[in-house]
Design a protein around this motif. Structure first.
Motif, short mmCIF file in Angstrom:
data_model
loop_
_atom_site.label_atom_id
_atom_site.label_comp_id
_atom_site.label_asym_id
_atom_site.label_seq_id
_atom_site.Cartn_x
_atom_site.Cartn_y
_atom_site.Cartn_z
N ILE A 11 9.72 -6.42 31.44
CA ILE A 11 11.14 -6.38 31.11
C ILE A 11 11.86 -5.88 32.36
N VAL A 12 12.60 -6.79 33.01
CA VAL A 12 13.31 -6.46 34.23
C VAL A 12 14.75 -6.92 34.09
N ASP A 13 15.68 -5.99 34.25
CA ASP A 13 17.12 -6.30 34.14
C ASP A 13 17.44 -7.03 32.84
N GLY A 14 16.80 -6.60 31.75
CA GLY A 14 17.08 -7.17 30.44
C GLY A 14 16.38 -8.49 30.16
N VAL A 15 15.62 -9.01 31.12
CA VAL A 15 14.92 -10.27 30.94
C VAL A 15 13.49 -9.99 30.50
N ILE A 16 13.09 -10.59 29.38
CA ILE A 16 11.76 -10.39 28.80
C ILE A 16 10.87 -11.56 29.19
N THR A 17 9.68 -11.23 29.72
CA THR A 17 8.69 -12.25 30.03
C THR A 17 7.37 -11.82 29.42
N GLU A 18 6.86 -12.61 28.48
CA GLU A 18 5.57 -12.28 27.89
C GLU A 18 4.49 -12.67 28.88
N GLU A 19 3.42 -11.86 28.88
CA GLU A 19 2.30 -12.12 29.79
C GLU A 19 0.99 -12.08 29.04
N GLU A 20 -0.01 -12.73 29.62
CA GLU A 20 -1.34 -12.76 29.03
C GLU A 20 -1.95 -11.37 29.09
N VAL A 21 -2.76 -11.05 28.09
CA VAL A 21 -3.51 -9.79 28.05
C VAL A 21 -4.99 -10.12 28.15
N LYS A 22 -5.64 -9.51 29.14
CA LYS A 22 -7.09 -9.70 29.32
C LYS A 22 -7.78 -8.35 29.09
N VAL A 23 -8.68 -8.33 28.11
CA VAL A 23 -9.41 -7.11 27.78
C VAL A 23 -10.83 -7.25 28.34
N GLU A 24 -11.21 -6.28 29.16
CA GLU A 24 -12.53 -6.31 29.79
C GLU A 24 -13.45 -5.27 29.17
N ALA A 25 -14.72 -5.55 29.14
CA ALA A 25 -15.70 -4.62 28.57
C ALA A 25 -15.83 -3.38 29.42
#
Length: 138
Positions: free
Chosen positions: A124-138
């Motif tokens: 969230i930068v300057d009110g702009v929302i960008t969804e991003e991938e989540v990578k979960v590592e062991a």
């Protein structure tokens, strides 16, 4: 993309579930400039509300002093939504003042029949929302 360990993922989800029906909130700090989330820091929701979260100002001040002393920065700022999907609200957007942080939302409401929670990350930068991938590592 947000990359985090299974242990951190589990800690964030456990905190969200434990504080339900109130919203949970906290920070995951990491070495300054690394972008690596390492240290889980659950915070108290000073609002103690199911629809709103607020970091206690004195706790937040202490946390930022501690991170500064340890040469850390907030890599993840997280909170939960207890009755809605894991997507930033207008209030969440107005509070997003760390442009380098990943804003993680966990929904403890089953809003999409995909299970008991959602775990999503946003920039969230300057009110702009960008969804991003989540990578979960062991």
């Amino acid at each position: 993309m947000l990359t985090l360990s299974q242990a951190l993922y589990d800690q964030i989800v456990a905190h969200a579930r434990a504080d339900h029906p109130d919203e949970a909130c906290g920070v995951v700090a990491g070495p300054a400039g690394s972008g690596r989330p390492e240290r889980f820091i659950p915070m108290l929701n000073a609002a103690r509300s199911p629809t709103f979260y607020e970091f206690d100002s004195s706790d937040l001040f202490k946390l930022y002093r501690e991170m500064d002393d340890r040469d850390e920065e907030p890599v993840i700022i997280y909170h939960s939504h207890t009755a809605t999907e894991a997507y930033p609200s207008r209030t969440d957007i107005s509070y997003a003042n760390e442009p380098g942080a990943h804003y993680v939302l966990v929904s403890t409401a089953d809003t999409d029949d995909a299970g008991p929670f959602q775990f999503r990350s946003f920039r969230i930068v300057d009110g702009v929302i960008t969804e991003e991938e989540v990578k979960v590592e062991a």
